[in-house]
Design a protein around this motif. Sequence first.
Motif, PDB file in Angstrom:
ATOM      1  N   SER A 112      26.392  48.076  19.922  1.00  0.00           N
ATOM      2  CA  SER A 112      25.570  46.580  19.478  1.00  0.00           C
ATOM      3  C   SER A 112      24.722  46.504  19.191  1.00  0.00           C
ATOM      4  CB  SER A 112      25.633  45.791  21.204  1.00  0.00           C
ATOM      5  OG  SER A 112      25.378  44.790  20.762  1.00  0.00           O
ATOM      6  N   HIS A 119      26.625  41.942  26.124  1.00  0.00           N
ATOM      7  CA  HIS A 119      25.689  42.996  25.346  1.00  0.00           C
ATOM      8  C   HIS A 119      24.775  40.958  25.091  1.00  0.00           C
ATOM      9  CE1 HIS A 119      27.022  46.459  24.063  1.00  0.00           C
ATOM     10  NE2 HIS A 119      28.118  46.470  23.890  1.00  0.00           N
ATOM     11  N   THR A 120      24.237  40.885  24.095  1.00  0.00           N
ATOM     12  CA  THR A 120      22.733  40.370  23.522  1.00  0.00           C
ATOM     13  C   THR A 120      22.994  40.045  22.117  1.00  0.00           C
ATOM     14  OG1 THR A 120      21.073  41.498  23.630  1.00  0.00           O
ATOM     15  CG2 THR A 120      22.197  40.148  25.800  1.00  0.00           C
ATOM     16  N   HIS A 121      23.679  40.899  21.640  1.00  0.00           N
ATOM     17  CA  HIS A 121      24.321  40.815  20.165  1.00  0.00           C
ATOM     18  C   HIS A 121      25.449  41.230  19.654  1.00  0.00           C
ATOM     19  CE1 HIS A 121      22.298  40.525  16.045  1.00  0.00           C
ATOM     20  NE2 HIS A 121      21.106  40.468  16.391  1.00  0.00           N
ATOM     21  N   TRP A 122      25.354  41.383  18.186  1.00  0.00           N
ATOM     22  CA  TRP A 122      26.794  41.388  17.211  1.00  0.00           C
ATOM     23  C   TRP A 122      27.169  42.975  18.334  1.00  0.00           C
ATOM     24  CZ3 TRP A 122      25.037  40.808  11.612  1.00  0.00           C
ATOM     25  CH2 TRP A 122      24.915  39.440  11.840  1.00  0.00           C
ATOM     26  N   ASP A 139      22.086  44.993  19.925  1.00  0.00           N
ATOM     27  CA  ASP A 139      21.331  45.124  20.664  1.00  0.00           C
ATOM     28  C   ASP A 139      20.421  46.093  21.175  1.00  0.00           C
ATOM     29  OD1 ASP A 139      23.284  46.076  22.587  1.00  0.00           O
ATOM     30  OD2 ASP A 139      23.790  44.505  23.098  1.00  0.00           O
ATOM     31  N   CYS A 190      30.624  38.932  15.847  1.00  0.00           N
ATOM     32  CA  CYS A 190      29.287  38.351  16.191  1.00  0.00           C
ATOM     33  C   CYS A 190      28.873  37.322  17.259  1.00  0.00           C
ATOM     34  CB  CYS A 190      29.004  37.959  15.023  1.00  0.00           C
ATOM     35  SG  CYS A 190      28.853  38.980  13.257  1.00  0.00           S
ATOM     36  N   ASP A 191      29.942  36.795  17.994  1.00  0.00           N
ATOM     37  CA  ASP A 191      29.362  36.057  19.381  1.00  0.00           C
ATOM     38  C   ASP A 191      29.639  36.808  19.952  1.00  0.00           C
ATOM     39  OD1 ASP A 191      31.285  37.132  19.797  1.00  0.00           O
ATOM     40  OD2 ASP A 191      33.259  35.018  20.035  1.00  0.00           O
ATOM     41  N   ASN A 192      28.648  38.344  20.142  1.00  0.00           N
ATOM     42  CA  ASN A 192      28.402  38.587  21.358  1.00  0.00           C
ATOM     43  C   ASN A 192      29.384  39.313  22.300  1.00  0.00           C
ATOM     44  OD1 ASN A 192      26.257  38.434  19.235  1.00  0.00           O
ATOM     45  ND2 ASN A 192      24.871  37.717  21.420  1.00  0.00           N
ATOM     46  N   THR A 193      30.695  38.475  21.877  1.00  0.00           N
ATOM     47  CA  THR A 193      31.596  38.524  23.144  1.00  0.00           C
ATOM     48  C   THR A 193      32.640  39.980  22.336  1.00  0.00           C
ATOM     49  OG1 THR A 193      32.753  37.403  22.469  1.00  0.00           O
ATOM     50  CG2 THR A 193      31.114  36.674  23.999  1.00  0.00           C
TER      51      THR A 193
END
Length: 195
Positions: A186, A168-171, A188, A148-151
Motif C-alpha cells: 500500500s 490499509h490506510t491508503h491505496w 500507506d 484506491c478506496d483502501n480496500t
Amino acid sequence: ADCVQKCTGHEDRVCCLTGVGDAVWSGSDDSTVRIWNQRGECQKVLTDHRRGVQAILLHPDSGTMWTASDDKSIRLWTDSGEPIATCTGHSKGVKCLAVFQGHVWSGSDDHTVRIWDDTGRCVQVCTGHTGTVLCMAVHSGRMFTGACDNTVRAWDGAGHPLMQSVGHTHWIMSAIEMGGHLWTASADTTLRIWE
C-alpha cells in the motif's frame, strides 16, 4: 548486476513488461506496445491504443496477448502482435489484468472490475469499489482486487462479491499470492498478509 543492454524507443514512461516465448512486450504512456527480441532489439511497434498502456497479459490457455490502456480499451493480439479484437465497456482507463478460471479480469479507473471471455466479450461487471482498481491476484480459489478506496475485495469465479477487507490506510498498489497467503502493498508504506 551489470546492465548489458539499454533498450530505447519508447517516448514516455514504460509502465509494464511481460515475457512471451523468446520476446518481451513493453507498454508505455506513449500509447505504444513494443515487442523486443532477446538482444533488446525492437521487432515491432503496436500503435492501436490512443493513450498509455498500463498492463500486458499473456492468456495461458489461448496464447493470446491482452493489453490494457488509459484509452478505456483492452486489445487482444496474437503472440506475434497481429490484432484480434478490441474490448470496450470500461468508462475510464484500464489499470490491471489477471486470469482467473479461464477468464481475463480487468480493473479500471471507473471503479469496476470486468470479466471477459477468451473472445473479448464482457461476461460480468463487478461493482463495489469506490476508487480506481489498481491490482488483482488469485488466492485460495478467489480473485482479490485492491483499489484506491483502501480496500481489498474478494470475488468468486462468477464475479460475485464475497468479502471486503479494511486495514490499509491508503491505496492498495499491488497484490500477490505467496506461501498460501495474500500479500498486499500500500501507499500507506505497509505490506499486509491476509489469510
